[in-house]
Write a protein that holds these residues in place. Structure first.
Motif, PDB file in Angstrom:
ATOM      1  N   ASN A 111       0.820  -1.211   0.000  1.00  0.00           N
ATOM      2  CA  ASN A 111       0.000   0.000   0.000  1.00  0.00           C
ATOM      3  C   ASN A 111       0.857   1.265   0.000  1.00  0.00           C
ATOM      4  N   GLN A 112       2.088   1.164   0.506  1.00  0.00           N
ATOM      5  CA  GLN A 112       2.950   2.326   0.648  1.00  0.00           C
ATOM      6  C   GLN A 112       3.764   2.617  -0.614  1.00  0.00           C
ATOM      7  N   THR A 167       5.164  14.524  -0.709  1.00  0.00           N
ATOM      8  CA  THR A 167       4.798  13.134  -0.443  1.00  0.00           C
ATOM      9  C   THR A 167       3.678  13.017   0.585  1.00  0.00           C
ATOM     10  N   ILE A 168       3.458  14.045   1.384  1.00  0.00           N
ATOM     11  CA  ILE A 168       2.458  13.978   2.441  1.00  0.00           C
ATOM     12  C   ILE A 168       1.074  13.608   1.925  1.00  0.00           C
ATOM     13  N   PRO A 169       0.554  14.281   0.876  1.00  0.00           N
ATOM     14  CA  PRO A 169      -0.802  13.898   0.422  1.00  0.00           C
ATOM     15  C   PRO A 169      -0.887  12.464  -0.100  1.00  0.00           C
ATOM     16  N   ALA A 223      -2.256   5.639   3.641  1.00  0.00           N
ATOM     17  CA  ALA A 223      -2.723   5.277   4.979  1.00  0.00           C
ATOM     18  C   ALA A 223      -4.193   4.871   4.968  1.00  0.00           C
ATOM     19  N   GLU A 224      -4.953   5.436   4.033  1.00  0.00           N
ATOM     20  CA  GLU A 224      -6.377   5.103   3.950  1.00  0.00           C
ATOM     21  C   GLU A 224      -6.621   3.803   3.226  1.00  0.00           C
TER      22      GLU A 224
END
Length: 242
Positions: free
Chosen positions: A215-216, A232-234, A240-241
């Motif tokens: 997922n990452q 990269t944050i968004p 994470a979702e």
């Protein structure tokens, strides 16, 4: 970057820089919205959980930084020479300048989100706290719309501008031609760190580490391509979702 006129390349870099500065503007608001709501939704023990999270992040940074230092101190002197570093330094002044830019700091947003989140968590449901909680919740929804409809779709533009600048200035060939061995070591260190972190996280959360790592992948690819934690944050939020 090698074949297009410099004016066009500067135009692409300008668009990329504008998006980068817009992202820098949105990141504090994103931190304020998501971190505040994340802490506020903890009905009890928010301060303790926040302290544990900060301690884990700090320890992880120290461990990863120490490992990076020892590996680089042991291996990199065999890979690099003084003239190689001079060739890389020679490209430092060749970067294309954007036509205009914006600035905004993120540290104040981090501190404010911690304060608001902790206060809202403790005051929610009492005489005060609900109004602010509902307001921040709506604000979080707005930021979420901006994230999914603007930021993530335009990330390829940012990556395009980054690589256009690197190619036009000669950084791409200077860095990869000289430091490809270092780059391989960095990738290996990344993978080792990711595997250790996700195995530990999987054991604690009782989830399959391989699924978590899969997922990452979009987040890691974005970080590798942009070399920007802000960009990269968004993508990490989407990972994470998943």
């Amino acid at each position: 970057g090698q074949f297009l006129p410099e004016g066009f390349c500067r135009f692409v870099v300008t668009l990329s820089s504008f998006f980068s500065q817009f992202l820098s503007f949105i990141i504090p608001l994103m931190i304020l919205a998501y971190v505040t709501m994340g802490i506020a939704n903890l009905k009890s023990g928010a301060g303790r959980l926040l302290l544990i999270t900060v301690a884990l992040a700090y320890c992880s940074t120290l461990i990863a930084g120490s490992a990076s230092f020892f590996v680089s101190d042991t291996l990199f002197p065999h890979f690099m020479s003084a003239d190689a570093l001079d060739r890389i330094a020679a490209t430092a002044g060749n970067s294309l300048e954007p036509y205009f830019s914006l600035e905004m700091n993120t540290l104040s947003a981090v501190v404010l989100s911690f304060v608001l989140g902790l206060c809202m968590s403790s005051l929610r449901g009492r005489t005060i706290g609900d109004t602010l909680y509902n307001g921040v919740s709506d604000f979080s929804g707005i930021i979420d719309c901006v994230l999914h409809n603007v930021i993530i779709p335009l990330l390829p533009l940012y990556i395009c501008g980054t690589f256009t600048d690197m190619t036009k200035s000669g950084k791409t060939f200077a860095i990869l031609g000289i430091l490809w061995k270092v780059f391989i070591v960095v990738i290996i260190m990344h993978l080792i760190c990711i595997c250790i972190q996700f195995v530990i996280a999987g054991l604690i959360s009782r989830k399959n580490p391989l699924t978590l790592i899969r997922n990452q992948i979009p987040g890691y690819a974005t970080a590798l391509g942009t070399q920007s934690s802000a960009a990269t944050i968004p993508v990490n939020l989407q990972c994470a979702e998943a």
